[in-house]
Design a protein around this motif. Structure first.
Motif, PDB file in Angstrom:
ATOM      1  N   GLN A 221       0.869  -1.167   0.000  1.00 17.96           N
ATOM      2  CA  GLN A 221       0.000   0.000   0.000  1.00 17.96           C
ATOM      3  C   GLN A 221       0.906   1.216   0.000  1.00 17.96           C
ATOM      4  O   GLN A 221       1.695   1.419   0.927  1.00 17.96           O
ATOM      5  CB  GLN A 221      -0.862  -0.028   1.261  1.00 17.96           C
ATOM      6  CG  GLN A 221      -1.574   1.270   1.548  1.00 17.96           C
ATOM      7  CD  GLN A 221      -3.075   1.149   1.363  1.00 17.96           C
ATOM      8  OE1 GLN A 221      -3.678   0.197   1.855  1.00 17.96           O
ATOM      9  NE2 GLN A 221      -3.665   2.097   0.678  1.00 17.96           N
ATOM     10  N   LEU A 222       0.815   2.014  -1.045  1.00 17.16           N
ATOM     11  CA  LEU A 222       1.676   3.193  -1.128  1.00 17.16           C
ATOM     12  C   LEU A 222       0.897   4.443  -0.735  1.00 17.16           C
ATOM     13  O   LEU A 222      -0.315   4.517  -0.934  1.00 17.16           O
ATOM     14  CB  LEU A 222       2.214   3.350  -2.554  1.00 17.16           C
ATOM     15  CG  LEU A 222       3.101   2.215  -3.066  1.00 17.16           C
ATOM     16  CD1 LEU A 222       3.610   2.538  -4.463  1.00 17.16           C
ATOM     17  CD2 LEU A 222       4.271   1.960  -2.131  1.00 17.16           C
ATOM     18  N   ILE A 223       1.616   5.412  -0.177  1.00 14.48           N
ATOM     19  CA  ILE A 223       1.011   6.704   0.144  1.00 14.48           C
ATOM     20  C   ILE A 223       1.405   7.656  -0.977  1.00 14.48           C
ATOM     21  O   ILE A 223       2.562   8.076  -1.085  1.00 14.48           O
ATOM     22  CB  ILE A 223       1.525   7.237   1.492  1.00 14.48           C
ATOM     23  CG1 ILE A 223       1.297   6.186   2.578  1.00 14.48           C
ATOM     24  CG2 ILE A 223       0.843   8.548   1.851  1.00 14.48           C
ATOM     25  CD1 ILE A 223       2.245   6.330   3.745  1.00 14.48           C
ATOM     26  N   GLU A 224       0.428   7.925  -1.794  1.00 19.13           N
ATOM     27  CA  GLU A 224       0.639   8.704  -3.013  1.00 19.13           C
ATOM     28  C   GLU A 224       1.463   9.982  -2.778  1.00 19.13           C
ATOM     29  O   GLU A 224       2.442  10.249  -3.470  1.00 19.13           O
ATOM     30  CB  GLU A 224      -0.758   9.038  -3.510  1.00 19.13           C
ATOM     31  CG  GLU A 224      -0.867   9.798  -4.755  1.00 19.13           C
ATOM     32  CD  GLU A 224      -2.346  10.109  -4.998  1.00 19.13           C
ATOM     33  OE1 GLU A 224      -2.595  11.146  -5.606  1.00 19.13           O
ATOM     34  OE2 GLU A 224      -3.216   9.325  -4.565  1.00 19.13           O
ATOM     35  N   ASP A 225       1.061  10.757  -1.774  1.00 19.97           N
ATOM     36  CA  ASP A 225       1.727  12.044  -1.538  1.00 19.97           C
ATOM     37  C   ASP A 225       3.137  11.884  -1.003  1.00 19.97           C
ATOM     38  O   ASP A 225       3.904  12.844  -0.976  1.00 19.97           O
ATOM     39  CB  ASP A 225       0.925  12.886  -0.542  1.00 19.97           C
ATOM     40  CG  ASP A 225      -0.399  13.311  -1.146  1.00 19.97           C
ATOM     41  OD1 ASP A 225      -0.495  13.332  -2.388  1.00 19.97           O
ATOM     42  OD2 ASP A 225      -1.333  13.602  -0.369  1.00 19.97           O
ATOM     43  N   ALA A 226       3.462  10.691  -0.525  1.00 22.30           N
ATOM     44  CA  ALA A 226       4.785  10.488   0.068  1.00 22.30           C
ATOM     45  C   ALA A 226       5.828  10.080  -0.971  1.00 22.30           C
ATOM     46  O   ALA A 226       7.018  10.068  -0.674  1.00 22.30           O
ATOM     47  CB  ALA A 226       4.701   9.419   1.157  1.00 22.30           C
ATOM     48  N   ILE A 227       5.375   9.759  -2.164  1.00 29.30           N
ATOM     49  CA  ILE A 227       6.334   9.326  -3.185  1.00 29.30           C
ATOM     50  C   ILE A 227       7.090  10.544  -3.714  1.00 29.30           C
ATOM     51  O   ILE A 227       6.497  11.425  -4.342  1.00 29.30           O
ATOM     52  CB  ILE A 227       5.618   8.591  -4.340  1.00 29.30           C
ATOM     53  CG1 ILE A 227       4.937   7.318  -3.797  1.00 29.30           C
ATOM     54  CG2 ILE A 227       6.586   8.253  -5.468  1.00 29.30           C
ATOM     55  CD1 ILE A 227       3.964   6.669  -4.761  1.00 29.30           C
ATOM     56  N   PRO A 228       8.404  10.625  -3.412  1.00 25.75           N
ATOM     57  CA  PRO A 228       9.146  11.825  -3.814  1.00 25.75           C
ATOM     58  C   PRO A 228       9.319  11.850  -5.326  1.00 25.75           C
ATOM     59  O   PRO A 228       9.647  10.829  -5.926  1.00 25.75           O
ATOM     60  CB  PRO A 228      10.493  11.648  -3.117  1.00 25.75           C
ATOM     61  CG  PRO A 228      10.660  10.179  -2.964  1.00 25.75           C
ATOM     62  CD  PRO A 228       9.289   9.602  -2.800  1.00 25.75           C
ATOM     63  N   ARG A 229       9.041  12.976  -5.940  1.00 22.42           N
ATOM     64  CA  ARG A 229       9.247  13.031  -7.381  1.00 22.42           C
ATOM     65  C   ARG A 229       9.984  14.290  -7.801  1.00 22.42           C
ATOM     66  O   ARG A 229       9.932  15.303  -7.122  1.00 22.42           O
ATOM     67  CB  ARG A 229       7.928  12.901  -8.125  1.00 22.42           C
ATOM     68  CG  ARG A 229       6.719  13.482  -7.442  1.00 22.42           C
ATOM     69  CD  ARG A 229       5.498  13.012  -8.192  1.00 22.42           C
ATOM     70  NE  ARG A 229       4.650  14.143  -8.499  1.00 22.42           N
ATOM     71  CZ  ARG A 229       3.385  14.222  -8.101  1.00 22.42           C
ATOM     72  NH1 ARG A 229       2.849  13.246  -7.417  1.00 22.42           N
ATOM     73  NH2 ARG A 229       2.672  15.288  -8.385  1.00 22.42           N
TER      74      ARG A 229
END
Ligand SMILES: [Mg+2]
Length: 293
Positions: A221-229
């Motif tokens: 389960q990934l936390i969308e806002d936490a994925i650094p881009r």
């Protein structure tokens, strides 16, 4: 009629070839991880990896020759880092059209040796052949203490998922040509907060995370806002663009929380928590607003 390569795909081909290659000579881990793991000394394993770059597939003649050399070695060092190891010796083979300017070839090697120096890698041999297009193959050895080895398998439900840096847009921005492999970060991790699974992101976060998930039969389960881009890239690009060469790893929750405490006070590295491993292998990767993987 025999299938063609395009029908089979890269991973399909690797699976077929794997069946032709029995694991012999005490090889501890063969095809299917970032490097092979071989017997070495009482308390260390030897690591072996190879990567090939081809003109007009991975680079063009218009790109900076030093950067091409840098990348050819860097992608291999990145795989050694992904096992928790340090790179040691490399051989370099290169195929060249007759018309290649000598300067171009020298610059490729200058790019390679500059990076080799930075990581204490000795380039100890290789081969040159004539070919229609430029191809560069690097084979690299490394070593790792047995207790520091991390493979792709081993993620457990509730483990936190981390990446070492921002993702997305590597090819477009040219970062894939000058990235510095995450050896230091990996060494820090295996000595202090040993991950349960680790690999480098070469094909994109979504695809590469799937390798970790299927190796352990778990989901994420990934936390969308936490994925650094990277600036200017979308979530989708951060999930699917390849060639970032950041590390992707999982750490048991209690240790992960200690790592978060540590990095609240220290600036040497920053590791981005992006989600957690779930027990539901069927769920695979789940991120809100994002369904296709
Ligand atoms: Mg890899």
């Amino acid at each position: 009629m025999s299938k063609t390569l395009s029908q089979l795909g890269e991973f399909g081909l690797i699976d077929r070839l794997k069946k032709l290659l029995p694991q012999e000579g005490g090889c501890l881990l063969g095809i299917g991880d970032d490097t092979a793991v071989l017997p070495y000394t009482k308390d260390k394993y030897q690591l072996l990896t190879t990567d090939m770059l081809a003109q007009d597939v991975h680079f063009t003649r218009r790109m900076d020759a030093r950067a091409i050399g840098h990348k050819a070695l860097a992608v291999n060092i990145s795989d050694i880092a992904a096992m928790g190891g340090v790179p040691t010796f490399a051989v370099v083979s290169i195929g060249l059209p007759k018309t290649t300017p000598v300067r171009f070839v020298e610059d490729v090697y200058k790019g390679m040796t500059a990076l080799a120096g930075q990581f204490n890698v000795s380039i100890v041999g290789g081969d040159t052949i004539k070919s229609d297009k430029i191809v560069i193959n690097v084979a690299l050895l490394g070593e790792v203490k047995k207790k520091h080895l991390v493979t792709r398998a081993g993620a457990k439900p509730k483990d936190w998922i981390f990446v070492t840096g921002p993702l997305g847009g590597s090819l477009k921005s040219g970062r894939h040509l000058n990235f510095i492999p995450c050896v230091e970060q990996a060494r820090f991790l295996v000595k202090n907060y040993k991950p349960s699974a680790m690999m480098d992101i070469s094909d994109g976060l979504a695809g590469d995370l799937n390798h970790i998930l299927s190796a352990a039969k778990v989901g994420a389960q990934l936390i969308e806002d936490a994925i650094p881009r990277h600036k200017g890239t979308t979530l989708n690009q951060a999930m699917t663009d390849g060639e970032d060469f950041e590390l992707l790893f999982t750490i048991p929750m209690a240790k992960a929380m200690k790592l978060m405490d540590w990095q609240a006070d220290h600036k040497a590295f920053y590791f981005y928590p992006i989600g957690e491993i779930t027990a539901d292998a069927k769920q695979r990767i789940y991120a809100k607003g994002f369904t296709h993987f």
